[in-house]
Design a protein around this motif. Structure first.
Motif, PDB file in Angstrom:
ATOM      1  N   PHE A  83      35.643  52.944  -1.882  1.00 26.41           N
ATOM      2  CA  PHE A  83      34.186  52.978  -1.750  1.00 26.41           C
ATOM      3  C   PHE A  83      33.511  52.914  -3.124  1.00 26.41           C
ATOM      4  O   PHE A  83      32.463  52.274  -3.274  1.00 26.41           O
ATOM      5  N   GLU A  84      34.102  53.565  -4.128  1.00 29.80           N
ATOM      6  CA  GLU A  84      33.510  53.508  -5.464  1.00 29.80           C
ATOM      7  C   GLU A  84      33.613  52.106  -6.055  1.00 29.80           C
ATOM      8  O   GLU A  84      32.686  51.642  -6.743  1.00 29.80           O
ATOM      9  N   ALA A  85      34.731  51.405  -5.784  1.00 27.63           N
ATOM     10  CA  ALA A  85      34.850  50.019  -6.239  1.00 27.63           C
ATOM     11  C   ALA A  85      33.786  49.143  -5.571  1.00 27.63           C
ATOM     12  O   ALA A  85      33.184  48.271  -6.214  1.00 27.63           O
ATOM     13  N   MET A  86      33.548  49.378  -4.279  1.00 28.18           N
ATOM     14  CA  MET A  86      32.505  48.626  -3.571  1.00 28.18           C
ATOM     15  C   MET A  86      31.131  48.912  -4.175  1.00 28.18           C
ATOM     16  O   MET A  86      30.295  48.001  -4.282  1.00 28.18           O
ATOM     17  N   SER A  87      30.888  50.150  -4.587  1.00 31.38           N
ATOM     18  CA  SER A  87      29.584  50.479  -5.176  1.00 31.38           C
ATOM     19  C   SER A  87      29.387  49.768  -6.514  1.00 31.38           C
ATOM     20  O   SER A  87      28.265  49.385  -6.857  1.00 31.38           O
ATOM     21  N   VAL A  88      30.477  49.583  -7.286  1.00 33.78           N
ATOM     22  CA  VAL A  88      30.381  48.834  -8.549  1.00 33.78           C
ATOM     23  C   VAL A  88      30.041  47.376  -8.266  1.00 33.78           C
ATOM     24  O   VAL A  88      29.169  46.771  -8.919  1.00 33.78           O
ATOM     25  N   ILE A  89      30.719  46.791  -7.269  1.00 34.14           N
ATOM     26  CA  ILE A  89      30.418  45.406  -6.883  1.00 34.14           C
ATOM     27  C   ILE A  89      28.976  45.297  -6.386  1.00 34.14           C
ATOM     28  O   ILE A  89      28.294  44.292  -6.622  1.00 34.14           O
ATOM     29  N   ALA A  90      28.491  46.347  -5.710  1.00 37.89           N
ATOM     30  CA  ALA A  90      27.110  46.349  -5.204  1.00 37.89           C
ATOM     31  C   ALA A  90      26.103  46.304  -6.355  1.00 37.89           C
ATOM     32  O   ALA A  90      25.058  45.644  -6.239  1.00 37.89           O
TER      33      ALA A  90
ATOM     34  N   LEU B 287      34.407  51.681   8.279  1.00 38.15           N
ATOM     35  CA  LEU B 287      33.312  52.257   7.500  1.00 38.15           C
ATOM     36  C   LEU B 287      33.177  51.579   6.138  1.00 38.15           C
ATOM     37  O   LEU B 287      32.053  51.381   5.633  1.00 38.15           O
ATOM     38  N   PHE B 288      34.300  51.204   5.543  1.00 42.16           N
ATOM     39  CA  PHE B 288      34.284  50.499   4.256  1.00 42.16           C
ATOM     40  C   PHE B 288      33.546  49.165   4.378  1.00 42.16           C
ATOM     41  O   PHE B 288      32.705  48.819   3.527  1.00 42.16           O
ATOM     42  N   LEU B 289      33.841  48.409   5.429  1.00 45.07           N
ATOM     43  CA  LEU B 289      33.186  47.113   5.614  1.00 45.07           C
ATOM     44  C   LEU B 289      31.693  47.293   5.926  1.00 45.07           C
ATOM     45  O   LEU B 289      30.851  46.528   5.426  1.00 45.07           O
ATOM     46  N   LEU B 290      31.358  48.296   6.722  1.00 47.93           N
ATOM     47  CA  LEU B 290      29.945  48.560   7.009  1.00 47.93           C
ATOM     48  C   LEU B 290      29.200  48.969   5.744  1.00 47.93           C
ATOM     49  O   LEU B 290      28.052  48.550   5.509  1.00 47.93           O
ATOM     50  N   PHE B 291      29.845  49.787   4.923  1.00 49.54           N
ATOM     51  CA  PHE B 291      29.256  50.175   3.639  1.00 49.54           C
ATOM     52  C   PHE B 291      29.019  48.942   2.771  1.00 49.54           C
ATOM     53  O   PHE B 291      28.001  48.832   2.070  1.00 49.54           O
ATOM     54  N   GLY B 292      29.942  47.986   2.832  1.00 50.29           N
ATOM     55  CA  GLY B 292      29.780  46.748   2.077  1.00 50.29           C
ATOM     56  C   GLY B 292      28.601  45.927   2.568  1.00 50.29           C
ATOM     57  O   GLY B 292      27.797  45.432   1.765  1.00 50.29           O
ATOM     58  N   TYR B 293      28.474  45.776   3.888  1.00 47.99           N
ATOM     59  CA  TYR B 293      27.344  45.015   4.434  1.00 47.99           C
ATOM     60  C   TYR B 293      26.009  45.625   4.001  1.00 47.99           C
ATOM     61  O   TYR B 293      25.061  44.903   3.678  1.00 47.99           O
ATOM     62  N   VAL B 294      25.937  46.965   3.997  1.00 50.81           N
ATOM     63  CA  VAL B 294      24.682  47.641   3.670  1.00 50.81           C
ATOM     64  C   VAL B 294      24.402  47.597   2.168  1.00 50.81           C
ATOM     65  O   VAL B 294      23.287  47.295   1.730  1.00 50.81           O
ATOM     66  N   SER B 295      25.401  47.898   1.343  1.00 53.78           N
ATOM     67  CA  SER B 295      25.163  48.032  -0.090  1.00 53.78           C
ATOM     68  C   SER B 295      25.063  46.700  -0.818  1.00 53.78           C
ATOM     69  O   SER B 295      24.402  46.597  -1.850  1.00 53.78           O
ATOM     70  N   LEU B 296      25.686  45.655  -0.278  1.00 50.71           N
ATOM     71  CA  LEU B 296      25.710  44.378  -0.988  1.00 50.71           C
ATOM     72  C   LEU B 296      24.482  43.514  -0.693  1.00 50.71           C
ATOM     73  O   LEU B 296      23.832  43.009  -1.607  1.00 50.71           O
TER      74      LEU B 296
ATOM     75  N   ALA C 211      16.762  47.311  -5.771  1.00 47.62           N
ATOM     76  CA  ALA C 211      16.796  48.386  -6.767  1.00 47.62           C
ATOM     77  C   ALA C 211      17.145  49.728  -6.116  1.00 47.62           C
ATOM     78  O   ALA C 211      17.888  50.541  -6.688  1.00 47.62           O
ATOM     79  N   PHE C 212      16.602  49.959  -4.921  1.00 52.41           N
ATOM     80  CA  PHE C 212      16.933  51.193  -4.206  1.00 52.41           C
ATOM     81  C   PHE C 212      18.425  51.226  -3.857  1.00 52.41           C
ATOM     82  O   PHE C 212      19.066  52.284  -3.924  1.00 52.41           O
ATOM     83  N   ASN C 213      18.979  50.069  -3.481  1.00 53.09           N
ATOM     84  CA  ASN C 213      20.414  49.973  -3.183  1.00 53.09           C
ATOM     85  C   ASN C 213      21.257  50.445  -4.361  1.00 53.09           C
ATOM     86  O   ASN C 213      22.288  51.111  -4.192  1.00 53.09           O
ATOM     87  N   LEU C 214      20.833  50.056  -5.575  1.00 51.01           N
ATOM     88  CA  LEU C 214      21.604  50.385  -6.771  1.00 51.01           C
ATOM     89  C   LEU C 214      21.771  51.892  -6.928  1.00 51.01           C
ATOM     90  O   LEU C 214      22.860  52.382  -7.245  1.00 51.01           O
ATOM     91  N   VAL C 215      20.687  52.617  -6.728  1.00 50.54           N
ATOM     92  CA  VAL C 215      20.727  54.071  -6.897  1.00 50.54           C
ATOM     93  C   VAL C 215      21.431  54.727  -5.709  1.00 50.54           C
ATOM     94  O   VAL C 215      22.262  55.629  -5.884  1.00 50.54           O
ATOM     95  N   TRP C 216      21.130  54.266  -4.520  1.00 53.23           N
ATOM     96  CA  TRP C 216      21.630  54.889  -3.290  1.00 53.23           C
ATOM     97  C   TRP C 216      23.151  54.907  -3.234  1.00 53.23           C
ATOM     98  O   TRP C 216      23.763  55.951  -2.970  1.00 53.23           O
ATOM     99  N   CYS C 217      23.784  53.750  -3.472  1.00 53.89           N
ATOM    100  CA  CYS C 217      25.245  53.670  -3.299  1.00 53.89           C
ATOM    101  C   CYS C 217      25.991  54.523  -4.321  1.00 53.89           C
ATOM    102  O   CYS C 217      27.119  54.955  -4.067  1.00 53.89           O
TER     103      CYS C 217
END
Length: 597
Positions: A497-504, A439-448, A184-190
């Motif tokens: 990054f915004e597309a990754m946040s939607v997938i997250a 950075l995009f891939l690292l953001f994916g590992y963290v947010s997903l 749930a925290f991931n959802l808001v954070w990203c």
């Protein structure tokens, strides 16, 4: 080796000045070709202002690069003195000379004193402070400064998640089901960090004077080729290429190639799962320390294979995007980024999605995520920091032996010719593409999926801290100085990054719906659980888009400053029109004609 500067070391009055850009020609270049190239360059020159007071050195070098890139053949059929090098109207002269080996390279020179000051304030000492972004921008341009600002911002944004992740990891390490709160925290954070970044980026761009920079009349990129014709908008001569032909190349060649690569990536993933199953069966038959180690081997091999496949695909994507012959640099970058992101996302995350939602094995998901993340970071640090530094030290040692026969580098400044030769042998910086991709891939590992491995954010923070220092060192000591890249934001990467946040959002909602705590509320109806999960996911996506709408991309004070500037410009125009009635009358007639009245 023949080294030709963009200008001689002294002007007609005999005064000295610093050369800005170096053109290195092949040793066997015909003198007629050199004279012809110099004459074409001088044809482009125009009188300008004082670069030392009005423009930064990086901006002056960018202007020179722009002039070189816009050099195009007119009526020449070949390069003088090199009849085998054919030319046709509209062909980029510099690109043609480079492809035929006549022009070896073009690069801007470093400014030793300014570079020394920047190096000391940037990475010369370990300190807990922000990067000198204004100095980076002045020396390297806005594009580089925005990347380092984003790297710094992303690192600080990860700190709250890392602080939550450490106790979460320590106290719930063996209880994989208690990840709902973290998800749930991931959802808001990203969502929040990307919206706040746009405001931070706008503030910097306003301070640097690039916020209102428009690319409506972007010049054709140097690699663009076609039949020479007239641009109906600008009225200038430039190459023309049929848009339909480009679309055929994209949909009939590039798209099938990308799909084929995705299939190969899926095939490799299936082989990885077979290896994983074999290692697990061996461990179950004879449990021991070594069979326990064996369980990690398939993931490590797969992580290495992923990096190799990403590298090979990157070269293929660049070749295809170049072959598609895009007119604008922005269009070229957009298509290249799209190709690379689709493959890298599938290649890096497909196995994690399969484990999470098909196998539903949270233990294996945590193990695979940790192995992929740690292995990729080790490989990236080796390839991006240690290897370039080691290769450059070898090259520098050879050059130093020649230089130190006459003078000591530490005590005396290098002569210009020796500085040029030293920098000519340095590695070429290929731009921020790979840095943003990492950075995009690292953001994916963290947010997903970091909710099942809370230490992911901690590892990424440590990686980013070392990345700041290693990238700064490479920019100042390993690479040639790159040409500046004027920019108002991080471009297409913001959308990525915004597309990754939607997938997250979708991923974390699905993980929450799969948790035993949530399943306990729906013991008899799995379909009802799925419907509730989808409904909550849609509500959160709606909330995300509402939040992005409510948080303005540009801070209010900057909006007011821009509006005031526009108002003052219009007022100045009105005063000028009042003092010149004929011009005012002409403006009114033009306005009426545009309105159709």
């Amino acid at each position: 080796m023949s080294v030709t500067n963009s200008a001689p070391p002294s002007d007609s009055s005999g005064s000295r000045f610093t050369p800005l850009v170096v053109l290195e020609l092949a040793s066997d270049t015909n003198q007629d070709a050199i004279a012809w190239l110099l004459s074409r360059i001088r044809d482009q020159q125009q009188d300008g202002g004082d670069g030392d007071s009005f423009l930064s050195m990086a901006e002056c070098q960018y202007i020179i690069k722009h002039l070189l890139d816009t050099l195009r053949a007119k009526q020449e059929t070949h390069v003088p003195g090199h009849s085998e090098v054919k030319l046709y109207p509209g062909k980029s002269i510099v690109r043609r000379l480079q492809s035929k080996g006549i022009l070896v390279q073009v690069f801007p020179l470093h400014e030793k004193e300014e570079l020394k000051r920047l190096s000391f304030s940037w990475y010369g000492k370990v300190k807990l402070s922000l990067q000198p972004l204004d100095d980076i921008r002045h020396y390297y341009g806005e594009g580089q400064a925005l990347y380092f600002c984003f790297l710094e911002y992303f690192t600080f944004a990860l700190v709250p998640m890392a602080l939550i992740g450490v106790p979460y990891y320590l106290f719930d390490w063996e209880d994989y089901d208690k990840y709902v709160i973290f998800a749930a925290f991931n959802l808001v954070w990203c969502t929040v960090i990307l919206e706040l970044w746009k405001r931070c980026s706008a503030s910097l761009a306003y301070r640097w004077g690039t916020l209102s920079r428009k690319k409506a009349f972007e010049e054709p990129r140097p690699g663009f080729h076609g039949v020479l014709g007239f641009n109906p908008v600008t009225g200038r001569e430039e190459p023309l290429y049929p848009h339909a032909k480009r679309l055929l190349r994209i949909y009939l060649v590039s798209l099938p190639f990308v799909l084929l690569c995705l299939y190969l990536s899926l095939y490799v993933m299936m082989i990885y799962f077979q290896m994983e199953g074999w290692a697990l069966s061996v461990h179950d038959q004879e449990p021991s320390f070594w069979t326990g180690v064996l369980l990690f081997i398939p993931s490590i091999i797969y992580a290495v294979v992923i990096e190799v496949m990403n590298l090979i695909y990157r070269y293929a994507a660049e070749f295809l995007t170049e072959w598609e012959n895009h007119r604008l640099e922005s269009s070229y970058q957009n298509h290249l980024v799209l190709k690379v992101l689709v493959f890298n996302f599938f290649n890096c995350f497909a196995s994690l999605f399969y484990i999470a939602f098909v196998m539903q094995d949270m233990v294996l998901l945590r193990q695979s995520l940790a192995t992929l993340l740690i292995t990729s970071q080790i490989l990236n640090q080796f390839m991006e920091a240690f290897l370039p530094y080691w290769l450059q030290r070898r090259r520098n040692k050879k050059m130093m032996r020649k230089v130190q026969k006459r003078r000591t580098l530490e005590d005396k400044e290098l002569p210009l010719a020796e500085q040029v030769r030293l920098e000519a042998d340095m590695s070429t910086y290929l731009g921020t593409f790979d840095d943003y991709l990492e950075l995009f891939l690292l953001f994916g590992y963290v947010s997903l999926f970091s909710c099942v491995y809370p230490l992911a954010a901690v590892l990424v923070v440590l990686n980013n801290i070392t990345e700041v220092y290693s990238d700064a060192f490479k920019m100042c000591r390993v690479f040639k100085r790159p040409f500046s890249d004027p920019a108002a934001n991080i471009g297409v990467w913001q959308l990525a990054f915004e597309a990754m946040s939607v997938i997250a959002v979708v991923t974390n909602c699905s993980l929450i719906g799969m948790s035993p705590q949530v399943k306990a509320y729906f013991p008899d109806s799995e379909s009802q659980l799925i419907l509730w999960t989808v409904a909550i996911e849609h509500v959160l996506l709606a909330f995300k888009f509402i939040l992005s709408f409510l948080i303005p991309d540009v801070p209010k004070p900057i909006q007011i400053s821009l509006a005031r500037l526009e108002f003052e410009s219009l007022e100045a125009l009105k005063k000028k029109c009042v003092s010149e009635p004929v011009m005012l009358c002409g403006l009114l007639v033009l306005q009426r004609s545009l309105r159709g009245g």
